[in-house]
Design an enzyme around this catalytic site. Structure first.
Site, short mmCIF file in Angstrom:
data_model
loop_
_atom_site.label_atom_id
_atom_site.label_comp_id
_atom_site.label_asym_id
_atom_site.label_seq_id
_atom_site.Cartn_x
_atom_site.Cartn_y
_atom_site.Cartn_z
N HIS A 1 0.85 -1.19 0.00
CA HIS A 1 0.00 0.00 0.00
C HIS A 1 0.88 1.24 0.00
CE1 HIS A 1 -3.10 2.91 1.23
NE2 HIS A 1 -3.96 2.03 0.81
N ASP B 1 -7.81 -4.06 -0.64
CA ASP B 1 -8.38 -4.24 -1.98
C ASP B 1 -8.36 -5.70 -2.41
OD1 ASP B 1 -8.82 -1.43 -2.47
OD2 ASP B 1 -6.66 -1.24 -2.65
#
Length: 429
Positions: free
Chosen positions: A306, A364
């Site tokens: 991330h 995600d």
């Protein structure tokens, strides 16, 4: 707040820059007077090192893997709270008591229906329109249907607009989905909770009874909660910038939805699932991992690591629990994509390359798996993100409107174009 001063030396002159110390996070240099005093301004593409506002809503510590809503760790909220309770927290600053929560839930539930004439608005879109295209248009058009909640200077109208959007976004998104697959719209059902009602509007049909599974409803509630706000990201900054001009709240949220549509922002879980489908079967995973490790290949695994969280994504830990519950309920035996996802997850959590590079499965990765297992097409992933983030956008917008020194956004530029040139008549060019 200001207890230190930084000094900037430029062309033989020294300028004092106040240093603000936040309640959490690094100190911030105040450069508001720099342009007026020194005739210079800063250059920060993407505003990644610039605080554009003060906010008391959400805090992220990427190094620690920490996400706080109004000071509460996301892990605690995900374990003990619900999406609508988190909505209350983000909007009003504190967790509600039982009476306040009941009142808030009732207000949201009683506003889930949309104006009946909005049904005709959908017919203006092509039958195969992307749900996000429909969502941007319909949310922007809400200001044409709800004239009594567009005055941003009226606190009550701001409150009504906030409740309406939180309540109606799931209805509008479900209608966009139904329209895209050629099925009739399903009206909201007040007996269901927020997440369950959304699932019912998406997957039920008039011809037969649809019962919302509580495990799926809980998973959807968590997806919404974990995406409710994320500090000053691109779409939130878009909402604030649009709002700084005095635009009505529906236009501001539509602007946020448009920004979220970008694949670098709200489309990450869709990109992750598309990658899993590209891999196709478990036996092809080693080839793709080899490509990911080869810098010259240009290939990167989606759904791992991330930009903000440097150690781990705190939302991913919570989402993994929901993913395990959903896949345990629905099974993955006959779904190659989900089989690839589970094996890739196993490898990523054990492989030294992934561990050393801190390429952990992020939120995600897990949300894409869950939504796919539920039966949502990838085109609905970002609209679901928009539903979830609406409360964060509204909370940030309301906070901005309430600022005493609120100004219209006006970023500067580093001009690199031509200098002053004289006009040349057409016949001499």
């Amino acid at each position: 707040m200001t207890d230190k001063v930084a000094k900037l030396s430029l062309d033989g002159k020294t300028y004092d820059l106040p240093v603000h110390s936040p309640s959490l996070g690094p100190d911030v240099l105040d450069i508001r007077k720099l342009y007026g005093e020194a005739d210079v301004f800063t250059f920060d593409p993407g505003f990644t090192s610039t605080a554009a506002c003060e906010s008391a809503i959400t805090f992220i510590d990427g190094d620690k893997g920490e996400l706080l809503y109004r000071g509460y760790p996301i892990e605690q909220l995900a374990e003990k709270s619900s999406y609508l309770e988190v909505c209350y927290l983000l909007l009003y600053g504190d967790l509600p008591d039982s009476v306040q929560l009941k009142d808030f839930e009732n207000r949201v539930t009683n506003h889930t229906m949309v104006h009946e004439q909005m049904h005709y608005f959908f017919r203006g879109f092509r039958r195969d329109a992307h749900p996000m295209a429909t969502l941007v248009g319909v949310v922007g058009a809400m200001s044409a249907f709800y004239h009594d909640s567009t005055d941003i200077n009226d606190p009550w109208q701001r409150e009504v607009a906030a409740i309406r959007m939180i309540a109606k976004l799931p209805t509008i998104a479900a209608m966009a989905y139904k329209y895209s697959v050629g099925q009739p719209f399903v009206y909201p059902k007040n007996s269901l909770d927020y997440a369950g009602n959304f699932l019912h509007m998406c997957f039920s049909v008039p011809a037969e009874e649809y019962v919302v599974n509580p495990i799926l409803s809980k998973a959807m509630d968590r997806i919404m909660m974990l995406h409710a706000d994320h500090e000053q990201n691109a779409s939130t900054s878009t909402v604030r910038l649009a709002g700084s001009s005095g635009a009505n709240p529906f236009a501001c949220i539509a602007a946020g939805i448009a920004c979220l549509w970008g694949p670098a922002h709200g489309g990450a879980n869709q990109a992750c699932l598309e990658m899993l489908r590209e891999i196709g079967t478990v036996d092809r995973i080693p080839d793709y991992i080899a490509k990911a490790k080869d810098k010259s290949s240009g290939f990167r695994l989606m759904g791992f690591g991330h930009r903000v969280y440097k150690n781990f994504d705190p939302r991913a830990k919570v989402m993994k629990e929901s993913a395990d519950e959903v896949l345990g309920l629905l099974g993955i035996e006959n779904n190659p994509t989900l089989q690839v996802a589970k094996e890739l997850e196993r490898i990523a959590l054990q492989d030294d390359y992934f561990i050393s590079k801190k390429l952990y499965p992020n939120v995600d990765f897990y949300s894409g798996i869950i939504l796919d297992a539920m039966g949502f097409p990838t085109s609905m992933f970002t609209p679901i993100f928009a539903i979830s983030r609406t409360v964060g956008w509204i909370a940030q917008w309301k906070e901005m409107i309430a600022e005493k020194n609120q100004k219209i956004g006006r970023p500067r530029q580093l001009y690199i174009g031509e200098k002053n040139r004289n006009y040349v008549d057409l016949r001499h060019r």
